[in-house]
Design a protein around this motif. Structure first.
Motif, PDB file in Angstrom:
ATOM      1  N   THR A  44      68.936  32.459  75.940  1.00  0.00           N
ATOM      2  CA  THR A  44      67.739  32.482  76.789  1.00  0.00           C
ATOM      3  C   THR A  44      66.494  32.143  75.976  1.00  0.00           C
ATOM      4  O   THR A  44      66.575  31.943  74.770  1.00  0.00           O
ATOM      5  CB  THR A  44      67.603  33.860  77.485  1.00  0.00           C
ATOM      6  OG1 THR A  44      66.620  33.746  78.509  1.00  0.00           O
ATOM      7  CG2 THR A  44      67.183  34.964  76.518  1.00  0.00           C
ATOM      8  N   GLY A  45      65.357  32.053  76.655  1.00  0.00           N
ATOM      9  CA  GLY A  45      64.101  31.750  75.965  1.00  0.00           C
ATOM     10  C   GLY A  45      63.673  30.312  76.210  1.00  0.00           C
ATOM     11  O   GLY A  45      62.504  29.993  76.103  1.00  0.00           O
TER      12      GLY A  45
ATOM     13  N   THR B 240      70.842  32.164  80.532  1.00  0.00           N
ATOM     14  CA  THR B 240      70.182  33.133  81.416  1.00  0.00           C
ATOM     15  C   THR B 240      68.707  32.806  81.536  1.00  0.00           C
ATOM     16  O   THR B 240      68.097  32.383  80.564  1.00  0.00           O
ATOM     17  CB  THR B 240      70.301  34.540  80.769  1.00  0.00           C
ATOM     18  OG1 THR B 240      71.664  34.806  80.574  1.00  0.00           O
ATOM     19  CG2 THR B 240      69.708  35.623  81.617  1.00  0.00           C
ATOM     20  N   SER B 241      68.145  33.034  82.709  1.00  0.00           N
ATOM     21  CA  SER B 241      66.704  32.826  82.833  1.00  0.00           C
ATOM     22  C   SER B 241      66.087  33.838  83.796  1.00  0.00           C
ATOM     23  O   SER B 241      66.647  34.120  84.854  1.00  0.00           O
ATOM     24  CB  SER B 241      66.421  31.403  83.308  1.00  0.00           C
ATOM     25  OG  SER B 241      65.048  31.192  83.297  1.00  0.00           O
ATOM     26  N   GLY B 242      64.981  34.352  83.393  1.00  0.00           N
ATOM     27  CA  GLY B 242      64.253  35.347  84.199  1.00  0.00           C
ATOM     28  C   GLY B 242      62.938  35.527  83.493  1.00  0.00           C
ATOM     29  O   GLY B 242      62.149  34.612  83.433  1.00  0.00           O
ATOM     30  N   GLY B 243      62.757  36.674  82.844  1.00  0.00           N
ATOM     31  CA  GLY B 243      61.599  36.782  81.960  1.00  0.00           C
ATOM     32  C   GLY B 243      60.827  38.074  82.063  1.00  0.00           C
ATOM     33  O   GLY B 243      61.235  39.041  82.720  1.00  0.00           O
TER      34      GLY B 243
ATOM     35  N   LYS C 244      58.436  30.456  72.515  1.00  0.00           N
ATOM     36  CA  LYS C 244      58.487  29.435  73.565  1.00  0.00           C
ATOM     37  C   LYS C 244      57.519  28.311  73.244  1.00  0.00           C
ATOM     38  O   LYS C 244      56.373  28.564  72.882  1.00  0.00           O
ATOM     39  CB  LYS C 244      58.118  30.063  74.914  1.00  0.00           C
ATOM     40  CG  LYS C 244      59.196  31.011  75.406  1.00  0.00           C
ATOM     41  CD  LYS C 244      58.753  31.668  76.693  1.00  0.00           C
ATOM     42  CE  LYS C 244      59.660  32.806  77.038  1.00  0.00           C
ATOM     43  NZ  LYS C 244      60.913  32.427  77.642  1.00  0.00           N
TER      44      LYS C 244
ATOM     45  N   THR D 135      64.241  41.048  83.562  1.00  0.00           N
ATOM     46  CA  THR D 135      65.671  40.827  83.743  1.00  0.00           C
ATOM     47  C   THR D 135      65.885  39.337  84.026  1.00  0.00           C
ATOM     48  O   THR D 135      64.978  38.536  83.783  1.00  0.00           O
ATOM     49  CB  THR D 135      66.222  41.714  84.892  1.00  0.00           C
ATOM     50  OG1 THR D 135      67.642  41.582  84.930  1.00  0.00           O
ATOM     51  CG2 THR D 135      65.653  41.332  86.248  1.00  0.00           C
TER      52      THR D 135
ATOM     53  N   TRP E  51      58.989  41.006  72.684  1.00  0.00           N
ATOM     54  CA  TRP E  51      59.581  40.150  73.731  1.00  0.00           C
ATOM     55  C   TRP E  51      60.322  41.037  74.709  1.00  0.00           C
ATOM     56  O   TRP E  51      60.897  42.067  74.317  1.00  0.00           O
ATOM     57  CB  TRP E  51      60.538  39.161  73.064  1.00  0.00           C
ATOM     58  CG  TRP E  51      61.078  38.069  73.950  1.00  0.00           C
ATOM     59  CD1 TRP E  51      60.551  37.630  75.124  1.00  0.00           C
ATOM     60  CD2 TRP E  51      62.259  37.290  73.711  1.00  0.00           C
ATOM     61  NE1 TRP E  51      61.328  36.607  75.625  1.00  0.00           N
ATOM     62  CE2 TRP E  51      62.381  36.383  74.783  1.00  0.00           C
ATOM     63  CE3 TRP E  51      63.224  37.258  72.704  1.00  0.00           C
ATOM     64  CZ2 TRP E  51      63.428  35.463  74.875  1.00  0.00           C
ATOM     65  CZ3 TRP E  51      64.258  36.344  72.792  1.00  0.00           C
ATOM     66  CH2 TRP E  51      64.360  35.452  73.864  1.00  0.00           C
ATOM     67  N   MET E  52      60.387  40.626  75.994  1.00  0.00           N
ATOM     68  CA  MET E  52      61.098  41.459  76.972  1.00  0.00           C
ATOM     69  C   MET E  52      62.568  41.636  76.616  1.00  0.00           C
ATOM     70  O   MET E  52      63.203  42.607  77.040  1.00  0.00           O
ATOM     71  CB  MET E  52      60.945  40.941  78.410  1.00  0.00           C
ATOM     72  CG  MET E  52      61.374  39.553  78.736  1.00  0.00           C
ATOM     73  SD  MET E  52      63.133  39.131  78.798  1.00  0.00           S
ATOM     74  CE  MET E  52      63.825  40.107  80.066  1.00  0.00           C
ATOM     75  N   MET E  53      63.112  40.745  75.799  1.00  0.00           N
ATOM     76  CA  MET E  53      64.530  40.886  75.449  1.00  0.00           C
ATOM     77  C   MET E  53      64.770  42.147  74.609  1.00  0.00           C
ATOM     78  O   MET E  53      65.884  42.633  74.523  1.00  0.00           O
ATOM     79  CB  MET E  53      65.049  39.638  74.724  1.00  0.00           C
ATOM     80  CG  MET E  53      65.228  38.428  75.620  1.00  0.00           C
ATOM     81  SD  MET E  53      66.176  38.708  77.136  1.00  0.00           S
ATOM     82  CE  MET E  53      67.852  38.839  76.535  1.00  0.00           C
TER      83      MET E  53
HETATM   84  C1  AAE Z   1      65.633  36.383  80.369  1.00  0.00           C
HETATM   85  C2  AAE Z   1      64.548  35.445  79.991  1.00  0.00           C
HETATM   86  O1  AAE Z   1      64.210  34.574  80.751  1.00  0.00           O
HETATM   87  C3  AAE Z   1      63.916  35.614  78.694  1.00  0.00           C
HETATM   88  C4  AAE Z   1      62.740  34.689  78.494  1.00  0.00           C
HETATM   89  O2  AAE Z   1      62.908  33.480  78.474  1.00  0.00           O
HETATM   90  O3  AAE Z   1      61.622  35.193  78.309  1.00  0.00           O
END
Ligand code: AAE
Length: 672
Positions: free
Chosen positions: A396-397, A421-424, A623, A429, A321-323
């Protein structure tokens, strides 16, 4: 029809010292440097998205280490949407992660087996040195891909940083990814080296990975693989011989004892390849730059999460996962990063929470799904540990709904800042994030991240963010962690199609969002492809999930999608429920759920059908999979990709294509 998304209630949390936070320090510094008069966070944000000089201010404020400092901020990129950042600068990501060389602990590695090991900056640096020297002696050079099928352990961190020290490109998948999923990814990026676990434990089960990795190694030989390396068993510590590969100890024996060299590379040098979570078809290989990940990640750590050198950051994540990549950048902020290998539910979720408390974690990175599980089990975290060190929770997620905000605040203590937080994966970021100088309101993400020109657009491309109406999350200005490209898409055609085709030249994230005109807080309402649209009323699935939180003692999980079949004039909403063990969905509960939705939202939000299912599909990154289910119930046949964690579950939804006309519910009719 307008919907009221926002509660007019007092904040859940207010900063104790709003003028003395990192973002306030930066604001004062920018005022001083440029002779400006920015008055608060919102002024600072406005400056950050209007003047690219902000990114240079940020570089200086964060103390980015470089051998050649930045001069020009942007130059023309390979496609007009993606500029080249800081073209003259030279730096190395790993050098920034390993800037500290002392005996302070930088990584604590724990897991479900209860073993906890600390590593100091000095130790980590030496481990990276050894790995980096061995890699060089196996021929790894700038731009080579190094892939890994690994758990979240210190070895994974070492492989990643060693790759980065040379200017290689690192890509990882978690060990629970199926063979096809791994091959769909790594066949595309053609790694020179692949590191793989041999035996792991998850939820108390021992998992033998030999059949999978043997097949992966054999297959990737046809795609440029030069050396496969196996890691010792994470259960016994023993080395296991696998055909056509070498043991890690043998690989590391190629260390020639020489110094760790950090290649000095351009800001845009590719660092990570992450993968889109498309649930059918091959994943897109998203290439992220070393400079972009570093600058944005350190910005989030230091400015949005307000972490300092004495902080401890725990992020629950796999290496897929990007996290995980985001978490690593914590090292650049000098924080101690806690790695966790295994299931949070084994041997018991209580033990996991106690571990977090005992580690004196100051920033806890978690997900709404995990919080719902804790809530559903009736667990009270503060009875397990004091969490007295905890300052911030980065959630997040998925959407953190208003009831879940309230529960979490009360469950972890009123002093904790809930930074939803939201991005992905696409930007590695956040677009929207926490801010330690602003209050937290239930259901709302505190602020747009600095430098991110986020707006809400209607389908015609009008900015509707000040109207309190929901629309598409767009980002109207480039920023440094735009992907460098998709691997194998040198013309940029696929890349532009993925992000810039709805509004030409403008990044569309695919999230459905609304901004509270009063607080300026933001709410993500779900994925915009999954927007529900019965009788022309557009709303996000998150609004339905939010109401269902009243029912967590009986409902374990849910999935809400639109159904639009060839024979239907209109879309209708289907709500699928997975019940807790021993519970059944009966007419009475269906009525209660529909009533709750009607009361909280409106009659038009009430699903046409509420149905019990055995399982809800999820991606490997946790997700919910709405789009694939929407397509299935609307008549498409799908072949699940390796991104689906439980592909069998998708089969459960085919039978709902043939649902008839819903029973008219008296009260629904009356209100229409
Ligand atoms: C920061 C994020 O937005 C992480 C995600 O939901 O994938």
């Amino acid at each position: 029809m307008s919907t009221t998304y926002f509660e007019d209630s007092p904040p859940l949390w207010v900063p104790t010292n709003p003028r003395w936070t990192p973002s306030e320090n930066l604001r004062r510094l920018i005022n001083y440097k440029h002779g400006l008069n920015l008055k608060d966070y919102h002024d600072l944000h406005k400056y950050s998205v209007e003047d690219y000089a902000f990114w240079l201010d940020l570089w200086e404020y964060l103390g980015i280490i470089s051998s050649v400092p930045p001069k020009t901020i942007t130059a023309e990129g390979y496609i007009p949407e993606v500029p080249l950042w800081f073209p003259e600068a030279r730096l190395n990501y790993a050098e920034n992660m390993l800037a500290r060389r002392d005996d302070a602990i930088c990584i604590t590695a724990g897991g479900e087996n209860g073993v906890v090991i600390d590593y100091s900056y000095r130790q980590l640096r030496d481990m990276v040195r050894q790995m980096s020297r061995a890699m060089r002696n196996y021929g790894v050079t700038k731009g080579d891909r190094v892939a890994a099928i690994v758990n979240n352990t210190v070895t994974a961190v070492v492989i990643c940083l060693a790759t980065a020290s040379i200017g290689g490109i690192f890509s990882s998948t978690a060990t629970d990814m199926g063979t096809q999923g791994v091959l769909d990814r790594y066949r595309q990026i053609k790694p020179k080296l692949v590191f793989a676990e041999t035996e792991v434990a998850y939820a108390g089960k021992h998992i033998n990975l030999l059949p999978k990795i043997t097949e992966v190694f054999r297959d990737l030989r046809n795609f440029g693989l030069q050396q496969a390396i196996t890691l010792p068993s994470l259960i016994s510590g023993k080395e296991i011989v696998v055909p056509d590969s070498i043991l890690l100890s043998k690989f590391l024996a190629k260390d020639d004892g020489r110094e760790l060299i950090f290649e000095q590379l351009p800001f845009n040098q590719p660092l990570f390849i992450l993968y889109s979570s498309g649930t059918s078809g091959p994943p897109k290989c998203i290439v992220h730059s070393a400079g972009g990940v570093l600058l944005q990640g350190k910005k989030e750590m230091r400015l949005h999460m307000a972490m300092e050198a004495d902080d401890t950051y725990f992020q629950f994540t796999t290496t897929g996962w990007m996290m995980w990549t985001f978490m690593l950048t914590g090292l650049a902020a000098g924080v101690r990063v806690v790695l966790y290998d295994g299931s949070p539910f084994y041997p018991d979720i209580r033990k996991y929470l106690k571990f977090i408390g005992d580690q004196r974690v100051t920033m806890l990175g978690t997900s709404p799904r995990f919080l719902a599980e804790v809530q559903g089990k009736g667990i009270k975290p503060l009875e397990l540990a004091s969490f007295e060190a905890l300052k911030t929770m980065c959630v997040t997620g998925a959407v953190l709904t208003s009831p879940m905000f309230r529960w979490t605040q009360q469950a972890f203590g009123e002093k904790v800042q809930l930074a939803s937080t939201s991005g992905g994966t696409d930007i590695c970021t956040g677009f929207v994030s926490g801010c330690s100088s602003l209050p937290v309101y239930a259901g709302e993400i505190q602020a747009k991240s600095l430098g991110m020109k986020v707006e809400v657009w209607d389908p015609s491309g009008n900015n509707i963010e000040h109207t309190g109406t929901a629309g598409e999350l767009v980002c109207t200005r480039p920023h440094p962690s735009l992907p460098v490209k998709f691997w194998g898409d040198d013309s940029g055609a696929k890349f532009r199609d993925a992000y810039y085709s709805t509004y030409p030249g403008i990044w569309r994230q695919g999230d459905f969002m609304v901004i509270n005109p009063k607080t300026k807080g933001l709410m993500i309402l779900g994925r915009s492809d999954g927007v529900l649209n019965p009788s022309g009323v557009r709303f996000g699935s998150g609004e339905i999930y939010s109401v269902l939180e009243e029912f967590t003692s009986v409902i374990e999980d849910s999935l809400c999608v639109g159904q639009r079949r060839a024979q239907d004039k209109d879309e209708r909403v289907l709500l699928f429920l997975k019940m807790r063990e021993g519970r059944k969905l009966d007419d009475k509960l269906v009525r209660e759920i529909k009533d709750a939705i009607r009361k909280a939202l409106s009659t038009r939000h009430v699903p046409a059908f509420v149905l019990q299912v055995e399982d809800i599909p999820y991606t490997v990154n946790g997700k919910r999979i709405e789009i694939a289910v929407k397509q299935i119930v609307s008549g498409s046949n799908l072949k699940p990709s390796g991104t689906v964690a439980n592909p069998e579950s998708l089969k459960l939804y085919y039978k709902y294509r043939d649902l008839g006309t819903p029973e008219p519910v008296a009260s629904v009719k009356a209100k229409l």
